[in-house]
Design a protein around this motif. Sequence first.
Motif, short mmCIF file in Angstrom:
data_model
loop_
_atom_site.label_atom_id
_atom_site.label_comp_id
_atom_site.label_asym_id
_atom_site.label_seq_id
_atom_site.Cartn_x
_atom_site.Cartn_y
_atom_site.Cartn_z
N GLY A 34 -88.67 -19.24 22.62
CA GLY A 34 -88.22 -19.47 23.99
C GLY A 34 -86.98 -20.34 24.02
O GLY A 34 -86.55 -20.88 23.01
N ARG A 35 -86.44 -20.44 25.21
CA ARG A 35 -85.25 -21.28 25.38
C ARG A 35 -85.34 -21.93 26.74
O ARG A 35 -85.19 -21.29 27.77
CB ARG A 35 -83.97 -20.45 25.25
N MET A 65 -84.40 -27.99 18.32
CA MET A 65 -83.32 -28.78 17.75
C MET A 65 -83.61 -29.06 16.27
O MET A 65 -84.64 -29.65 15.94
CB MET A 65 -83.17 -30.11 18.50
N PRO A 66 -82.71 -28.66 15.38
CA PRO A 66 -82.87 -28.98 13.96
C PRO A 66 -82.69 -30.48 13.72
O PRO A 66 -82.22 -31.21 14.60
CB PRO A 66 -81.73 -28.19 13.29
N PRO A 67 -83.06 -30.98 12.53
CA PRO A 67 -82.96 -32.42 12.25
C PRO A 67 -81.56 -32.98 12.41
O PRO A 67 -81.39 -34.17 12.69
CB PRO A 67 -83.42 -32.51 10.79
N THR A 113 -82.47 -20.87 14.11
CA THR A 113 -83.29 -22.06 14.29
C THR A 113 -84.73 -21.73 14.67
O THR A 113 -85.65 -22.45 14.31
CB THR A 113 -82.66 -22.96 15.37
N TYR A 114 -84.94 -20.62 15.37
CA TYR A 114 -86.30 -20.27 15.78
C TYR A 114 -87.22 -20.11 14.58
O TYR A 114 -88.40 -20.49 14.62
CB TYR A 114 -86.29 -18.99 16.61
N SER A 115 -86.72 -19.54 13.50
CA SER A 115 -87.55 -19.40 12.30
C SER A 115 -87.86 -20.75 11.69
O SER A 115 -88.97 -21.00 11.21
CB SER A 115 -86.85 -18.50 11.27
N LEU A 116 -86.87 -21.65 11.70
CA LEU A 116 -87.11 -22.99 11.17
C LEU A 116 -88.16 -23.72 12.01
O LEU A 116 -88.99 -24.46 11.49
CB LEU A 116 -85.81 -23.79 11.16
N HIS A 157 -90.24 -14.65 15.69
CA HIS A 157 -89.70 -15.72 14.86
C HIS A 157 -89.28 -15.19 13.49
O HIS A 157 -89.02 -15.98 12.58
CB HIS A 157 -90.72 -16.83 14.69
N ALA A 158 -89.24 -13.85 13.33
CA ALA A 158 -89.03 -13.21 12.04
C ALA A 158 -90.20 -13.57 11.12
O ALA A 158 -91.13 -14.29 11.53
CB ALA A 158 -87.69 -13.57 11.43
N PHE A 159 -90.17 -13.12 9.88
CA PHE A 159 -91.33 -13.40 9.02
C PHE A 159 -91.00 -13.41 7.54
O PHE A 159 -91.80 -13.90 6.74
CB PHE A 159 -92.43 -12.36 9.27
#
Length: 381
Positions: A206-207, A215-217, A230-233, A261-263
């Motif tokens: 979602g967004r 948000m990544p680190p 980023t969604y996969s992360l 989220h891919a796989f």
Amino acid sequence: MTLAHEQHRTPAPETIAVRVVDSDVHPVPRRRELVEYIPEPYRSKHFLSHRVGETIIYDAPDYAHSYAMRVDTFPADGEFPGSDPDLAFRQLIVEAGSDIAILEPTVKATRLPEATQALATGINHWLANHWLDSKNNWHQRWRGSICAAIDDPANAVREIEHWAGHPYMSQILIKAEPRPAWGDPRYDPIWATAVKHDLVVSCHLGRGAYETMPMPPVGFPSYNHDFMVTYSLLAANQIMSLIFDGVFDRFPSLRIVFVEHAFSWILPLMWRMDAIYAARKSHVSIGRKPSEYVKEHIRFTTQPLDYPEDKTELTRAFEWMEADKILLYSSDYPHWTFDDPRWLVKHLPPAARDRVMYKNGIETYHLPEFVPAIEGQRRVL
């Protein structure tokens, strides 16, 4: 086109075996259709000043013309793709050959968890009245999602309890963006309620707005394509939290589905988690290898399917990750990324096709093995 559903809209006495379960289909409200279902005070205080159910944030080819939807999914009345149950039925069930479709409406996160839950509540009532009702689900092919705001656990639990007995609500739908991670005990009431009613918990990417975005680190990405990766992360971090924080030990029958989220990244993640577990077993409270938790408790949808130019490499990855255990077919209808089931079966190892296309879906969502026959429906398997 003359179809049985256009003539009398009653389920046929004959049944057919379910051979395609589509785990990701997006219904969309018509303009001004959703607002009346959002409970007060948030309808007036928050949502009347927003365009509810009329916009989508998506970056894709031909966005300006088709809003990243299949160009043939726009209804004749000018409404948005996914807003016409009859058109979706014809394109997805009759023409593409899906037998049962899991409907996943979009709940855009707000900065106020209570407002997000109010929107989710409105969407649940809208879905029940406009897609799962006897008029639009006469064919018994639609299955709905109980939308819940995971960052508002108390109200989310009440919402799940309200809809858990509905005959066509097949899962709980949440987002992965809210913080802290899912292993935090504050979310335990949601997992407990899912287990109580034997409902799978599905998480669709979602967004939302502002800090509700993933948000990544190192901070927010610069571009939309960064966000898409980023969604996969985000999913990877939630899986680590679920496993290492002991959620599956506290709730041994909990099941989670990650949608869109891919796989393909789950294979190296399992290898890495298992390696860390082996090296630090005395410091970790879980009782099994992380990869075993993944294969027992977690599922992924097939869309988006990322694959290398050499298709044999994809086949090997499918075998290594035991794709027959963890994948569910999904089309992502009506988006431009739509994966036709007849296309996907060509990319699956023969030994995994039945499980990915329908058996895993039947087991995950507790679906019937037979449904009323539809005149003219194409068959995939």
